[in-house]
Motif scaffolding. Sequence first.
Motif, PDB file in Angstrom:
ATOM      1  N   GLY A   1      48.434  39.324 -10.559  1.00 45.85           N
ATOM      2  CA  GLY A   1      47.484  40.281 -11.117  1.00 45.85           C
ATOM      3  C   GLY A   1      47.125  41.433 -10.201  1.00 45.85           C
ATOM      4  N   ALA A   2      47.278  41.248  -8.892  1.00 42.59           N
ATOM      5  CA  ALA A   2      46.911  42.318  -7.955  1.00 42.59           C
ATOM      6  C   ALA A   2      47.762  43.562  -8.177  1.00 42.59           C
ATOM      7  CB  ALA A   2      47.058  41.829  -6.515  1.00 42.59           C
ATOM      8  N   ASN A   3      49.039  43.360  -8.498  1.00 42.32           N
ATOM      9  CA  ASN A   3      49.927  44.502  -8.706  1.00 42.32           C
ATOM     10  C   ASN A   3      49.568  45.290  -9.963  1.00 42.32           C
ATOM     11  OD1 ASN A   3      51.748  44.047  -6.428  1.00 42.32           O
ATOM     12  ND2 ASN A   3      52.374  42.213  -7.527  1.00 42.32           N
ATOM     13  N   ASP A   4      48.972  44.625 -10.936  1.00 42.36           N
ATOM     14  CA  ASP A   4      48.528  45.323 -12.143  1.00 42.36           C
ATOM     15  C   ASP A   4      47.506  46.402 -11.777  1.00 42.36           C
ATOM     16  OD1 ASP A   4      49.325  43.345 -14.730  1.00 42.36           O
ATOM     17  OD2 ASP A   4      49.195  42.364 -12.789  1.00 42.36           O
ATOM     18  N   TYR A   5      46.565  46.031 -10.912  1.00 41.94           N
ATOM     19  CA  TYR A   5      45.541  46.982 -10.485  1.00 41.94           C
ATOM     20  C   TYR A   5      46.144  48.058  -9.580  1.00 41.94           C
ATOM     21  CZ  TYR A   5      41.932  43.963 -12.420  1.00 41.94           C
ATOM     22  OH  TYR A   5      41.143  43.237 -13.279  1.00 41.94           O
ATOM     23  N   ALA A   6      47.097  47.670  -8.743  1.00 38.18           N
ATOM     24  CA  ALA A   6      47.728  48.640  -7.846  1.00 38.18           C
ATOM     25  C   ALA A   6      48.446  49.724  -8.643  1.00 38.18           C
ATOM     26  CB  ALA A   6      48.707  47.925  -6.918  1.00 38.18           C
ATOM     27  N   TYR A   7      49.145  49.337  -9.698  1.00 40.41           N
ATOM     28  CA  TYR A   7      49.850  50.303 -10.538  1.00 40.41           C
ATOM     29  C   TYR A   7      48.880  51.249 -11.247  1.00 40.41           C
ATOM     30  CZ  TYR A   7      54.542  48.212 -10.275  1.00 40.41           C
ATOM     31  OH  TYR A   7      55.770  47.777  -9.862  1.00 40.41           O
ATOM     32  N   SER A   8      47.683  50.751 -11.551  1.00 38.58           N
ATOM     33  CA  SER A   8      46.742  51.546 -12.344  1.00 38.58           C
ATOM     34  C   SER A   8      45.927  52.532 -11.516  1.00 38.58           C
ATOM     35  CB  SER A   8      45.784  50.616 -13.098  1.00 38.58           C
ATOM     36  OG  SER A   8      44.930  49.921 -12.199  1.00 38.58           O
ATOM     37  N   LEU A   9      46.010  52.444 -10.189  1.00 38.86           N
ATOM     38  CA  LEU A   9      45.238  53.355  -9.339  1.00 38.86           C
ATOM     39  C   LEU A   9      45.617  54.807  -9.613  1.00 38.86           C
ATOM     40  CD1 LEU A   9      45.305  51.468  -5.902  1.00 38.86           C
ATOM     41  CD2 LEU A   9      43.385  51.677  -7.508  1.00 38.86           C
ATOM     42  N   GLY A  10      44.618  55.635  -9.840  1.00 43.85           N
ATOM     43  CA  GLY A  10      44.852  57.048 -10.087  1.00 43.85           C
ATOM     44  C   GLY A  10      45.250  57.380 -11.508  1.00 43.85           C
ATOM     45  N   SER A  11      45.335  56.380 -12.369  1.00 41.74           N
ATOM     46  CA  SER A  11      45.713  56.631 -13.760  1.00 41.74           C
ATOM     47  C   SER A  11      44.465  56.810 -14.620  1.00 41.74           C
ATOM     48  CB  SER A  11      46.539  55.466 -14.303  1.00 41.74           C
ATOM     49  OG  SER A  11      45.717  54.336 -14.542  1.00 41.74           O
ATOM     50  N   SER A  12      44.689  57.191 -15.861  1.00 40.20           N
ATOM     51  CA  SER A  12      43.572  57.371 -16.794  1.00 40.20           C
ATOM     52  C   SER A  12      43.226  56.079 -17.525  1.00 40.20           C
ATOM     53  CB  SER A  12      43.926  58.454 -17.823  1.00 40.20           C
ATOM     54  OG  SER A  12      45.092  58.084 -18.559  1.00 40.20           O
ATOM     55  N   ILE A  13      43.995  55.023 -17.277  1.00 41.06           N
ATOM     56  CA  ILE A  13      43.735  53.739 -17.921  1.00 41.06           C
ATOM     57  C   ILE A  13      42.559  53.060 -17.224  1.00 41.06           C
ATOM     58  CG2 ILE A  13      44.689  51.495 -18.540  1.00 41.06           C
ATOM     59  CD1 ILE A  13      45.997  53.834 -19.962  1.00 41.06           C
TER      60      ILE A  13
END
Length: 219
Positions: free
Chosen positions: A185-197
Amino acid sequence: MATINTNIVTTITITLIMTICITPSFQQQQQPNGRAFTTIYAFGDSFTDTGNTESSSGPNAFTHVSSPPYGRTFFHHPTNRYSDGRLVIDFVAQSLNLPFLPPYRNKKSNMSHGTNFAVAGATSIKHSFFVKNNMTLNLTPQSLGTELRWFNEFLESKGCKDLKNTPKECEAVFKDALIWAGEIGANDYAYSLGSSIPGTMIQQLAVKSVAGFLQVTIL
């Protein structure tokens, strides 16, 4: 492709350990039926991966894991683990007097005592979600769903399709087996950094994905 039938668990005991402290008492850990675990099937990300992102076949971003100082304190050479020594899953295997789990993608390895489906960089949410929302560097397109698909492929290779049609084959796979669900799950948050999601959406989707995985594997 073989699928995990939920009825399997009605007659075969499978224990899922989400979080565990390696203590002397665990060294004698046994199933409720009194038999010691003889097989481990592991899932997760880099905290559990024992070589599924090996640089010879994996993305260039992971070449560092095949070089020192990785592996120097115990194996004395890189083993494609994201550690300078052993991972928690390695201590679990040793505590049960089992060999270290080989990575599933190494088809030449001995999987008689189980195998490791965990892969570094894996997300709990399907990779297609991140691609659709332009939220990925596409370093590791694997997700928890990918690992479950690999597990189904493994079951099929052992002749286990479902309990009704292949009961003996499925019992051979799951008998005395420990299913280890490592960190994910940590990578899910890492991918979302800086996104509009919003983070709340990532949280909800991740929890839903993990819950679905647990329902398939232990119910």
